[in-house]
Design a protein around this motif. Structure first.
Motif, PDB file in Angstrom:
ATOM      1  N   ALA A 169      30.877  40.596  24.359  1.00 54.59           N
ATOM      2  CA  ALA A 169      31.319  39.798  25.509  1.00 54.59           C
ATOM      3  C   ALA A 169      30.242  39.687  26.586  1.00 54.59           C
ATOM      4  O   ALA A 169      30.488  39.148  27.664  1.00 54.59           O
ATOM      5  CB  ALA A 169      32.581  40.419  26.105  1.00 54.59           C
ATOM      6  N   ASN A 170      29.059  40.230  26.277  1.00 59.66           N
ATOM      7  CA  ASN A 170      27.915  40.160  27.203  1.00 59.66           C
ATOM      8  C   ASN A 170      28.125  40.909  28.523  1.00 59.66           C
ATOM      9  O   ASN A 170      27.653  40.481  29.575  1.00 59.66           O
ATOM     10  CB  ASN A 170      27.537  38.700  27.494  1.00 59.66           C
ATOM     11  CG  ASN A 170      27.006  38.000  26.256  1.00 59.66           C
ATOM     12  OD1 ASN A 170      26.189  38.558  25.524  1.00 59.66           O
ATOM     13  ND2 ASN A 170      27.491  36.799  26.010  1.00 59.66           N
ATOM     14  N   ILE A 173      34.316  43.145  37.861  1.00 60.46           N
ATOM     15  CA  ILE A 173      34.332  44.526  37.386  1.00 60.46           C
ATOM     16  C   ILE A 173      35.659  44.776  36.686  1.00 60.46           C
ATOM     17  O   ILE A 173      36.720  44.404  37.215  1.00 60.46           O
ATOM     18  CB  ILE A 173      34.177  45.522  38.554  1.00 60.46           C
ATOM     19  CG1 ILE A 173      32.786  45.412  39.176  1.00 60.46           C
ATOM     20  CG2 ILE A 173      34.419  46.958  38.088  1.00 60.46           C
ATOM     21  CD1 ILE A 173      32.554  46.359  40.337  1.00 60.46           C
ATOM     22  N   LEU A 174      35.604  45.369  35.501  1.00 56.05           N
ATOM     23  CA  LEU A 174      36.832  45.689  34.776  1.00 56.05           C
ATOM     24  C   LEU A 174      36.971  47.200  34.624  1.00 56.05           C
ATOM     25  O   LEU A 174      36.006  47.900  34.325  1.00 56.05           O
ATOM     26  CB  LEU A 174      36.848  45.026  33.393  1.00 56.05           C
ATOM     27  CG  LEU A 174      38.141  45.241  32.596  1.00 56.05           C
ATOM     28  CD1 LEU A 174      38.549  43.974  31.835  1.00 56.05           C
ATOM     29  CD2 LEU A 174      38.030  46.409  31.606  1.00 56.05           C
ATOM     30  N   ILE A 175      38.194  47.676  34.824  1.00 56.78           N
ATOM     31  CA  ILE A 175      38.520  49.090  34.669  1.00 56.78           C
ATOM     32  C   ILE A 175      39.430  49.233  33.461  1.00 56.78           C
ATOM     33  O   ILE A 175      40.486  48.582  33.400  1.00 56.78           O
ATOM     34  CB  ILE A 175      39.251  49.640  35.920  1.00 56.78           C
ATOM     35  CG1 ILE A 175      38.514  49.265  37.206  1.00 56.78           C
ATOM     36  CG2 ILE A 175      39.447  51.148  35.799  1.00 56.78           C
ATOM     37  CD1 ILE A 175      37.140  49.842  37.348  1.00 56.78           C
ATOM     38  N   THR A 176      39.056  50.050  32.493  1.00 56.69           N
ATOM     39  CA  THR A 176      39.952  50.318  31.354  1.00 56.69           C
ATOM     40  C   THR A 176      40.930  51.425  31.759  1.00 56.69           C
ATOM     41  O   THR A 176      40.739  52.101  32.768  1.00 56.69           O
ATOM     42  CB  THR A 176      39.170  50.746  30.101  1.00 56.69           C
ATOM     43  OG1 THR A 176      38.656  52.071  30.283  1.00 56.69           O
ATOM     44  CG2 THR A 176      38.037  49.791  29.779  1.00 56.69           C
ATOM     45  N   ALA A 205      39.243  43.284  37.424  1.00 51.60           N
ATOM     46  CA  ALA A 205      40.098  43.118  36.246  1.00 51.60           C
ATOM     47  C   ALA A 205      40.541  44.493  35.750  1.00 51.60           C
ATOM     48  O   ALA A 205      39.838  45.485  35.924  1.00 51.60           O
ATOM     49  CB  ALA A 205      39.351  42.368  35.139  1.00 51.60           C
ATOM     50  N   ALA A 206      41.730  44.532  35.156  1.00 52.64           N
ATOM     51  CA  ALA A 206      42.305  45.785  34.677  1.00 52.64           C
ATOM     52  C   ALA A 206      42.718  45.620  33.222  1.00 52.64           C
ATOM     53  O   ALA A 206      43.429  44.666  32.884  1.00 52.64           O
ATOM     54  CB  ALA A 206      43.516  46.160  35.529  1.00 52.64           C
ATOM     55  N   GLY A 241      33.687  37.345  30.737  1.00 50.43           N
ATOM     56  CA  GLY A 241      33.342  37.118  32.134  1.00 50.43           C
ATOM     57  C   GLY A 241      33.137  38.374  32.958  1.00 50.43           C
ATOM     58  O   GLY A 241      32.926  38.300  34.171  1.00 50.43           O
ATOM     59  N   VAL A 242      33.184  39.530  32.301  1.00 47.30           N
ATOM     60  CA  VAL A 242      33.023  40.811  33.007  1.00 47.30           C
ATOM     61  C   VAL A 242      31.544  41.192  33.046  1.00 47.30           C
ATOM     62  O   VAL A 242      30.847  41.131  32.031  1.00 47.30           O
ATOM     63  CB  VAL A 242      33.842  41.929  32.307  1.00 47.30           C
ATOM     64  CG1 VAL A 242      33.498  43.298  32.869  1.00 47.30           C
ATOM     65  CG2 VAL A 242      35.337  41.639  32.440  1.00 47.30           C
ATOM     66  N   ASP A 243      31.058  41.561  34.220  1.00 42.30           N
ATOM     67  CA  ASP A 243      29.664  42.002  34.371  1.00 42.30           C
ATOM     68  C   ASP A 243      29.534  43.510  34.223  1.00 42.30           C
ATOM     69  O   ASP A 243      28.656  44.017  33.545  1.00 42.30           O
ATOM     70  CB  ASP A 243      29.130  41.602  35.756  1.00 42.30           C
ATOM     71  CG  ASP A 243      29.233  40.108  36.002  1.00 42.30           C
ATOM     72  OD1 ASP A 243      28.624  39.368  35.228  1.00 42.30           O
ATOM     73  OD2 ASP A 243      29.929  39.710  36.948  1.00 42.30           O
TER      74      ASP A 243
END
Length: 300
Positions: free
Chosen positions: A98-99, A2-5, A30-31, A66-68
């Motif tokens: 990036a899918n 999981i990525l947080i902007t 991820a950040a 690689g982020v879902d």
């Protein structure tokens, strides 16, 4: 992953903390941060810090590898409205390339007639961004957040306890104020549990509150009479101008005050309560937390 902007901002940092609180391993978080931002506290927690900028699709595409699932926190760009919209479109474009499978996007509460309101440009940016996200084919959750309770503090002024007065051009309008902390928690709950894909949620409080009531709450918390008055916009601008308030802030206060007067954020909804699993913090509770200690100090 999981990525947080906007990971070093107020909302993003709270969202990351809620992920950690839920027991998600730091290595799975991820950040996204911009060059030059102080991301060391995130690294110290074991978060995967990635560099990227809303204005640069290539940098975000690399960062999103690689982020879902992605929490796309809306741009705080204060330039032309097109910048904010463009930033969101860039991020969604990069996510698609990036899918990324699922995007939760922090939008803003909206009512019919917003096109002619004081916050029309701000709202239209979110309308365009939401449409682009829906058309992208990526699974989405649109979080139409209410106005932050923390903004009340700016609108009433930091010297309200001294002056005993709230001066704001909101007339008798009400808004469904919500705590930013709880919006971040709800965003994480929507992104990490099932059943929220391709949904749009109003994340507002159960009850809307106006500045007459806010003045009463502060009065009770301080143990001192606080009076609210709503001047017309021109008088309000003149008063702030004489006080040396910069034009940018005067414009912001007028925009939001007028929008409250227009009822643009008067939307009562229980979806936030459902996502949190409890009633959201009320304005009175927030006011008591902020001003209660001030009142007790002044009474000693």
């Amino acid at each position: 992953m999981i990525l947080i902007t906007g990971a070093t901002g107020n909302f993003g940092s709270k969202a990351i903390q809620h992920l950690l609180n839920k027991g998600l391993p730091a290595k799975d978080i991820a950040a996204l941060v911009r060059e030059g931002e102080d991301a060391q506290p995130l690294r110290d927690k074991g978060i995967d810090v990635r560099m990227g900028d809303y204005a640069d699709v290539v940098s975000m595409r690399k960062a999103f590898a690689g982020v879902d699932r992605l929490l796309l926190i809306s741009s705080s760009d204060r330039g032309p409205v097109e910048n904010r919209t463009k930033h969101h479109i860039n991020a969604i474009t990069a996510a698609k390339e990036a899918n990324v499978k699922h995007i939760a996007y922090t939008s803003f509460v909206r009512k019919p007639g917003h096109e002619d309101s004081a916050i029309a440009d701000f709202e239209n940016s979110h309308v365009e961004s939401e449409k682009f996200l829906k058309d992208s084919g990526i699974k989405y959750t649109i979080l139409q957040n209410g106005i932050y309770q923390e903004m009340i503090l700016a609108f009433v002024g930091e010297k309200v306890a001294e002056t005993g007065a709230i001066l704001f051009p909101a007339a008798a309008g009400k808004a469904s104020w919500v705590l930013r902390e709880e919006l971040a928690e709800a965003a994480i709950n929507a992104l990490t549990t099932e059943g929220h894909e391709n949904k749009t949620y109003n994340l507002t409080n159960n009850t809307s509150v106006g500045f007459e009531e806010i003045a009463q709450y502060i009065t009770a918390a301080l143990g001192k009479d606080i009076h609210y008055s709503s001047p017309n916009v021109e008088d309000f601008k003149a008063i702030l101008g004489k006080a040396g308030v910069p034009d940018m802030y005067i414009g912001m206060f007028v925009m939001w005050g007028t929008a409250v007067a227009e009822g643009m954020m008067d939307v009562e909804d229980t979806t936030l309560e459902s996502l949190l699993g409890r009633k959201p913090t009320t304005v009175k509770q927030f006011i008591d937390q902020v001003y209660g200690s001030v009142g007790s100090e002044e009474n000693h």
